[in-house]
Design a protein around this motif. Structure first.
Motif, PDB file in Angstrom:
ATOM      1  N   UNK A 272       0.837  -1.212   0.000  1.00  0.00           N
ATOM      2  CA  UNK A 272       0.000   0.000   0.000  1.00  0.00           C
ATOM      3  C   UNK A 272       0.864   1.251   0.000  1.00  0.00           C
ATOM      4  N   UNK A 273       1.949   1.239   0.769  1.00  0.00           N
ATOM      5  CA  UNK A 273       2.846   2.393   0.780  1.00  0.00           C
ATOM      6  C   UNK A 273       3.450   2.623  -0.601  1.00  0.00           C
ATOM      7  N   UNK A 274       3.867   1.545  -1.239  1.00  0.00           N
ATOM      8  CA  UNK A 274       4.446   1.656  -2.580  1.00  0.00           C
ATOM      9  C   UNK A 274       3.431   2.222  -3.568  1.00  0.00           C
ATOM     10  N   UNK A 275       2.218   1.657  -3.580  1.00  0.00           N
ATOM     11  CA  UNK A 275       1.191   2.092  -4.529  1.00  0.00           C
ATOM     12  C   UNK A 275       0.805   3.552  -4.301  1.00  0.00           C
ATOM     13  N   UNK A 276       0.770   3.957  -3.036  1.00  0.00           N
ATOM     14  CA  UNK A 276       0.441   5.347  -2.724  1.00  0.00           C
ATOM     15  C   UNK A 276       1.560   6.283  -3.161  1.00  0.00           C
ATOM     16  N   UNK A 277       2.800   5.888  -2.898  1.00  0.00           N
ATOM     17  CA  UNK A 277       3.938   6.716  -3.283  1.00  0.00           C
ATOM     18  C   UNK A 277       3.994   6.902  -4.794  1.00  0.00           C
ATOM     19  N   UNK A 278       3.750   5.847  -5.554  1.00  0.00           N
ATOM     20  CA  UNK A 278       3.782   5.971  -7.013  1.00  0.00           C
ATOM     21  C   UNK A 278       2.703   6.932  -7.508  1.00  0.00           C
ATOM     22  N   UNK A 279       1.633   7.072  -6.736  1.00  0.00           N
ATOM     23  CA  UNK A 279       0.547   7.979  -7.121  1.00  0.00           C
ATOM     24  C   UNK A 279       0.863   9.426  -6.772  1.00  0.00           C
ATOM     25  N   UNK A 280       1.302   9.686  -5.537  1.00  0.00           N
ATOM     26  CA  UNK A 280       1.428  11.067  -5.063  1.00  0.00           C
ATOM     27  C   UNK A 280       2.831  11.638  -5.236  1.00  0.00           C
TER      28      UNK A 280
ATOM     29  N   UNK B  49      -4.164   5.709  -4.971  1.00  0.00           N
ATOM     30  CA  UNK B  49      -2.969   4.893  -5.208  1.00  0.00           C
ATOM     31  C   UNK B  49      -3.040   4.313  -6.610  1.00  0.00           C
ATOM     32  N   UNK B  50      -1.889   3.837  -7.118  1.00  0.00           N
ATOM     33  CA  UNK B  50      -1.919   3.166  -8.405  1.00  0.00           C
ATOM     34  C   UNK B  50      -2.484   1.761  -8.227  1.00  0.00           C
ATOM     35  N   UNK B  51      -2.947   1.176  -9.307  1.00  0.00           N
ATOM     36  CA  UNK B  51      -3.479  -0.175  -9.255  1.00  0.00           C
ATOM     37  C   UNK B  51      -2.359  -1.185  -9.043  1.00  0.00           C
TER      38      UNK B  51
END
Length: 218
Positions: free
Chosen positions: A136-144, A192-194
């Motif tokens: 979840x941290x990774x997906x959120x970071x890639x988004x923001x 977040x990204x998928x």
């Protein structure tokens, strides 16, 4: 009364979720280590270990409070994390704290702002989190923060050892289930990204929900 014994009939499904959330990133030197606030003080412990290993020269601890942390960390997650890291020999001057964030998106956005105000514009960050928060941290970071090079890391503990450290198997299972739901739900909401979710992971998630592990569902 809380127990640390993982029920045998749930083990396979819990291990499936546990493995899914581990991004499998190899630790490497980064410009900044960002410790994501939670109920787990092991995040601060491991951040200090990584600092002493030379993995990054600067730390940001980020986190206000959540219902699951206010009793344990009454002055805020980041404040307690910083104090703990200092007791482990991390120099106070290399630690910044961000004390307002109440979700992972804010953890990252606010940390980025804290660094910018200090004149630091990193090219790479290591996100240190609970083991089951990595994806979840990774997906959120890639988004923001899409331009940053990101590595995810957590204390390298076996599942049973982690549960024993937390002291409550039901809490760990509930958190695992909640984080699994957030992988798809946060992507759907644009937070977040998928991320791909294999059928065996979704099946394990559904069985644990049916077994009553629903307290951390949105």
């Amino acid at each position: 009364m809380a127990t640390t014994m993982l029920p045998p009939d749930l083990r396979a499904d819990v291990e499936t979720l546990w493995t899914y959330h581990d991004m499998g990133h190899e630790p490497r030197r980064c410009d900044v280590g960002i410790g994501l606030g939670s109920h787990d003080l092991g995040v601060a412990t491991y951040t200090a270990e990584l600092y002493h290993q030379g993995m990054f020269p600067r730390i940001v601890f980020t986190g206000a409070n959540a219902p699951t942390t206010i009793e344990r960390f009454p002055r805020g997650e980041a404040v307690h994390y910083r104090e703990h890291a200092i007791t482990l020999g991390v120099p106070a001057e290399v630690i910044s704290i961000e004390t307002q964030a109440t979700n992972t998106s804010q953890n990252l956005t606010n940390s980025r702002q804290i660094l910018a105000e200090a004149g630091v514009r990193p090219e790479s960050v290591m996100l240190i989190s609970r083991p089951y928060q990595q994806r979840r941290a990774y997906a959120t970071c890639r988004k923001v923060w899409p331009e940053i090079n990101v590595v995810c890391s957590s204390q390298p503990l076996p599942l049973d050892e982690y549960i024993a450290g937390i002291g409550d198997v039901d809490r760990v299972i509930n958190m695992l289930v909640g984080d699994t739901q957030r992988i798809t739900e946060y992507a759907r909401r644009g937070f977040a990204i998928e991320q791909n979710m294999p059928d065996n992971v979704d099946d394990a998630f559904q069985r644990l929900v049916a077994a009553g592990y629903t307290s951390r569902l949105i």
